[in-house]
Design a protein around this motif. Structure first.
Motif, PDB file in Angstrom:
ATOM      1  N   ASP A 105       1.149   5.234   5.887  1.00  0.00           N
ATOM      2  CA  ASP A 105       0.497   4.263   6.942  1.00  0.00           C
ATOM      3  C   ASP A 105       0.847   2.724   6.234  1.00  0.00           C
ATOM      4  OD1 ASP A 105       0.097   6.146   8.873  1.00  0.00           O
ATOM      5  OD2 ASP A 105      -2.047   6.468   7.881  1.00  0.00           O
ATOM      6  N   GLY A 106       0.928   2.689   4.839  1.00  0.00           N
ATOM      7  CA  GLY A 106       0.873   1.448   4.320  1.00  0.00           C
ATOM      8  C   GLY A 106       1.051   1.463   2.792  1.00  0.00           C
ATOM      9  N   MET A 107       1.629   0.444   2.340  1.00  0.00           N
ATOM     10  CA  MET A 107       2.011   0.352   0.861  1.00  0.00           C
ATOM     11  C   MET A 107       1.608  -1.262   0.230  1.00  0.00           C
ATOM     12  SD  MET A 107       5.811   2.269   0.716  1.00  0.00           S
ATOM     13  CE  MET A 107       5.728   2.174  -1.068  1.00  0.00           C
ATOM     14  N   THR A 108       1.117  -1.115  -0.920  1.00  0.00           N
ATOM     15  CA  THR A 108       0.716  -2.537  -1.667  1.00  0.00           C
ATOM     16  C   THR A 108       1.464  -2.434  -3.041  1.00  0.00           C
ATOM     17  OG1 THR A 108      -1.318  -2.531  -0.393  1.00  0.00           O
ATOM     18  CG2 THR A 108      -1.215  -4.087  -2.344  1.00  0.00           C
ATOM     19  N   VAL A 109       2.242  -3.341  -3.086  1.00  0.00           N
ATOM     20  CA  VAL A 109       2.965  -3.502  -4.567  1.00  0.00           C
ATOM     21  C   VAL A 109       2.176  -4.634  -5.439  1.00  0.00           C
ATOM     22  CG1 VAL A 109       4.952  -4.127  -5.745  1.00  0.00           C
ATOM     23  CG2 VAL A 109       5.108  -3.328  -3.278  1.00  0.00           C
ATOM     24  N   THR A 110       1.593  -4.082  -6.328  1.00  0.00           N
ATOM     25  CA  THR A 110       0.664  -4.844  -7.308  1.00  0.00           C
ATOM     26  C   THR A 110       1.700  -5.305  -8.516  1.00  0.00           C
ATOM     27  OG1 THR A 110       0.251  -2.864  -8.526  1.00  0.00           O
ATOM     28  CG2 THR A 110      -1.466  -3.580  -6.804  1.00  0.00           C
ATOM     29  N   ARG A 111       2.858  -4.545  -8.670  1.00  0.00           N
ATOM     30  CA  ARG A 111       3.734  -4.874  -9.912  1.00  0.00           C
ATOM     31  C   ARG A 111       5.197  -4.651  -9.641  1.00  0.00           C
ATOM     32  NH1 ARG A 111       2.828  -3.886 -16.431  1.00  0.00           N
ATOM     33  NH2 ARG A 111       4.696  -5.251 -17.058  1.00  0.00           N
ATOM     34  N   PHE A 112       6.021  -5.412  -9.721  1.00  0.00           N
ATOM     35  CA  PHE A 112       7.644  -5.123  -9.528  1.00  0.00           C
ATOM     36  C   PHE A 112       8.371  -6.100 -10.206  1.00  0.00           C
ATOM     37  CE2 PHE A 112      11.309  -4.162  -7.303  1.00  0.00           C
ATOM     38  CZ  PHE A 112      11.139  -2.590  -7.305  1.00  0.00           C
ATOM     39  N   SER A 113       8.583  -5.950 -11.447  1.00  0.00           N
ATOM     40  CA  SER A 113       9.227  -6.950 -12.345  1.00  0.00           C
ATOM     41  C   SER A 113      10.118  -6.320 -13.457  1.00  0.00           C
ATOM     42  CB  SER A 113       8.207  -8.033 -12.797  1.00  0.00           C
ATOM     43  OG  SER A 113       7.368  -7.239 -13.935  1.00  0.00           O
ATOM     44  N   LEU A 114      11.128  -6.960 -13.985  1.00  0.00           N
ATOM     45  CA  LEU A 114      11.925  -6.742 -15.023  1.00  0.00           C
ATOM     46  C   LEU A 114      11.358  -6.908 -16.087  1.00  0.00           C
ATOM     47  CD1 LEU A 114      15.510  -7.193 -13.860  1.00  0.00           C
ATOM     48  CD2 LEU A 114      14.583  -5.220 -14.344  1.00  0.00           C
ATOM     49  N   ASP A 115      11.684  -6.288 -17.421  1.00  0.00           N
ATOM     50  CA  ASP A 115      11.193  -6.728 -18.644  1.00  0.00           C
ATOM     51  C   ASP A 115      12.351  -7.507 -19.421  1.00  0.00           C
ATOM     52  OD1 ASP A 115       8.405  -6.036 -18.188  1.00  0.00           O
ATOM     53  OD2 ASP A 115       8.722  -3.989 -19.284  1.00  0.00           O
ATOM     54  N   ASN A 116      11.986  -7.856 -20.760  1.00  0.00           N
ATOM     55  CA  ASN A 116      13.187  -8.439 -21.190  1.00  0.00           C
ATOM     56  C   ASN A 116      14.448  -7.534 -21.593  1.00  0.00           C
ATOM     57  OD1 ASN A 116      12.026 -10.908 -21.279  1.00  0.00           O
ATOM     58  ND2 ASN A 116      10.685 -10.639 -23.044  1.00  0.00           N
ATOM     59  N   ASP A 117      14.025  -6.172 -21.851  1.00  0.00           N
ATOM     60  CA  ASP A 117      15.093  -5.086 -22.027  1.00  0.00           C
ATOM     61  C   ASP A 117      15.491  -4.583 -20.669  1.00  0.00           C
ATOM     62  OD1 ASP A 117      12.604  -3.978 -21.230  1.00  0.00           O
ATOM     63  OD2 ASP A 117      12.525  -2.619 -22.851  1.00  0.00           O
ATOM     64  N   SER A 118      15.235  -5.313 -19.607  1.00  0.00           N
ATOM     65  CA  SER A 118      15.972  -4.872 -18.340  1.00  0.00           C
ATOM     66  C   SER A 118      15.233  -3.560 -17.796  1.00  0.00           C
ATOM     67  CB  SER A 118      17.549  -4.643 -18.563  1.00  0.00           C
ATOM     68  OG  SER A 118      18.114  -5.795 -18.960  1.00  0.00           O
ATOM     69  N   ALA A 119      14.219  -3.211 -18.195  1.00  0.00           N
ATOM     70  CA  ALA A 119      13.401  -2.045 -17.448  1.00  0.00           C
ATOM     71  C   ALA A 119      12.572  -2.602 -16.627  1.00  0.00           C
ATOM     72  CB  ALA A 119      12.579  -1.410 -18.907  1.00  0.00           C
ATOM     73  N   LEU A 120      12.619  -2.025 -15.348  1.00  0.00           N
ATOM     74  CA  LEU A 120      11.793  -2.316 -14.368  1.00  0.00           C
ATOM     75  C   LEU A 120      10.351  -1.649 -14.441  1.00  0.00           C
ATOM     76  CD1 LEU A 120      11.444  -3.260 -11.374  1.00  0.00           C
ATOM     77  CD2 LEU A 120      12.413  -1.154 -10.428  1.00  0.00           C
ATOM     78  N   ASN A 121       9.426  -2.376 -14.246  1.00  0.00           N
ATOM     79  CA  ASN A 121       7.927  -1.914 -14.302  1.00  0.00           C
ATOM     80  C   ASN A 121       7.501  -2.187 -12.975  1.00  0.00           C
ATOM     81  OD1 ASN A 121       6.967  -1.225 -17.147  1.00  0.00           O
ATOM     82  ND2 ASN A 121       8.043  -3.486 -17.368  1.00  0.00           N
ATOM     83  N   ALA A 122       6.942  -1.083 -12.202  1.00  0.00           N
ATOM     84  CA  ALA A 122       6.481  -0.800 -10.899  1.00  0.00           C
ATOM     85  C   ALA A 122       5.032  -0.425 -10.671  1.00  0.00           C
ATOM     86  CB  ALA A 122       7.481  -0.033  -9.862  1.00  0.00           C
ATOM     87  N   GLN A 123       4.223  -0.792  -9.881  1.00  0.00           N
ATOM     88  CA  GLN A 123       2.850  -0.185  -9.612  1.00  0.00           C
ATOM     89  C   GLN A 123       2.752  -0.724  -8.097  1.00  0.00           C
ATOM     90  OE1 GLN A 123      -0.097  -1.754 -11.930  1.00  0.00           O
ATOM     91  NE2 GLN A 123      -1.818  -0.512 -10.856  1.00  0.00           N
ATOM     92  N   ILE A 124       2.767   0.738  -7.398  1.00  0.00           N
ATOM     93  CA  ILE A 124       2.690   0.515  -5.807  1.00  0.00           C
ATOM     94  C   ILE A 124       1.458   1.615  -5.520  1.00  0.00           C
ATOM     95  CG2 ILE A 124       3.640   0.998  -3.768  1.00  0.00           C
ATOM     96  CD1 ILE A 124       6.402   0.694  -5.217  1.00  0.00           C
ATOM     97  N   ASN A 125       0.675   1.089  -4.319  1.00  0.00           N
ATOM     98  CA  ASN A 125      -0.527   1.931  -3.824  1.00  0.00           C
ATOM     99  C   ASN A 125       0.214   2.333  -2.585  1.00  0.00           C
ATOM    100  OD1 ASN A 125      -2.202   1.511  -5.884  1.00  0.00           O
ATOM    101  ND2 ASN A 125      -3.023  -0.217  -5.288  1.00  0.00           N
ATOM    102  N   VAL A 126       0.091   3.448  -2.103  1.00  0.00           N
ATOM    103  CA  VAL A 126       0.218   4.250  -1.014  1.00  0.00           C
ATOM    104  C   VAL A 126      -0.760   4.868  -0.075  1.00  0.00           C
ATOM    105  CG1 VAL A 126       1.988   5.805   0.052  1.00  0.00           C
ATOM    106  CG2 VAL A 126       2.478   4.740  -2.190  1.00  0.00           C
TER     107      VAL A 126
END
Length: 255
Positions: A105-126
């Protein structure tokens, strides 16, 4: 004067004298080592003796035991199928089971960004809504569940469902926090940004959770169904409430 000649009678052989013993030759009639055959050309013995191999007959196969074993196996299989069929009929007609229904029914993205080493950090509430449409069946959601969100086959984040019991005709809303870190994600982020411009980002949410079904007072053994949802959202920008455009979930039984 005539001469008188006396005639003496021949001596009489005694009756008990064995004539054959008197005439028994002192030398053997057949020399030692010679053939006793009367034929003038005796047959010479073969230089070797030919032997015929002995053939042993094979023991008869125990067909009786094999047939008896197959009959018992067939009987047990038929009995098991019959018992399972009776139990299935009792459950179907007695409890009228229905498959649970799920929706995102819904999603909230609290973090979605690239680090300096090109790694993606994601934090999502579903936000997930679980519905139990059964009036006589309860569901225990056990520990050890796995839930993940993926984009284009690449997992963005994962987590687990809480442990809870869902009663008859019950609707439960769950808020599940998912986190993840994806290495070398520069190309993935660029693809997501391009996709966001269309206002339709396809995601796949997959849940595998151990459950136990309660039929009246009877609890069935634990099994692990798989719920797979296709979700389309407008974006995955950080600090942004994601709008869920549509979702469709499928439910599969797996032991």
């Amino acid at each position: 004067m005539a001469d008188h000649q006396k005639i003496h009678p021949a001596p009489v052989q005694p009756a008990n004298i064995d004539l054959e013993s008197q005439n028994k030759p002192t030398a053997p009639l057949v020399p030692t080592g010679s053939s006793k055959s009367d034929s003038p050309n005796p047959v010479e013995p073969f230089p070797y003796r030919r032997t015929i191999p002995v053939q042993y007959s094979k023991p008869p196969k125990k067909r009786g035991c094999c047939c008896l074993l197959l009959c018992w196996i067939l009987f047990v299989l038929i009995l098991l199928v019959t018992i399972i069929g009776i139990l299935a009929a009792i459950i179907y007609f007695g409890f009228d089971p229905k498959i649970p229904k799920y929706s995102v029914d819904g999603m909230t993205v609290t973090r979605f960004s690239l680090d300096n080493d090109s790694a993606l950090n994601a934090q999502i509430n579903v936000n997930i809504t679980a519905r139990n449409p059964n009036s006589k069946i309860g569901i225990y959601y056990k520990g050890g569940s796995k839930m993940s969100v993926s984009y284009m086959g690449k997992k963005l984040c994962d987590g687990s469902l809480p442990i809870f019991y869902q009663g008859h005709k019950n609707t439960t809303v769950l808020n599940v926090g998912l986190t993840g870190r994806t290495g070398d994600a520069t190309g993935l982020v660029n693809s997501l940004r391009t996709q966001q411009q269309t206002g339709m980002v396809p995601l796949v949410l997959r849940v595998r959770v151990p459950v136990r079904v309660k039929l009246g007072n009877l609890k069935l053994p634990k099994w692990k169904p798989v719920v797979r949802c296709r979700v389309n959202v407008d974006s995955l920008s950080a600090d942004n409430v994601v709008r869920v455009r549509d979702s469709s979930c499928s439910f599969k039984f797996r032991l």
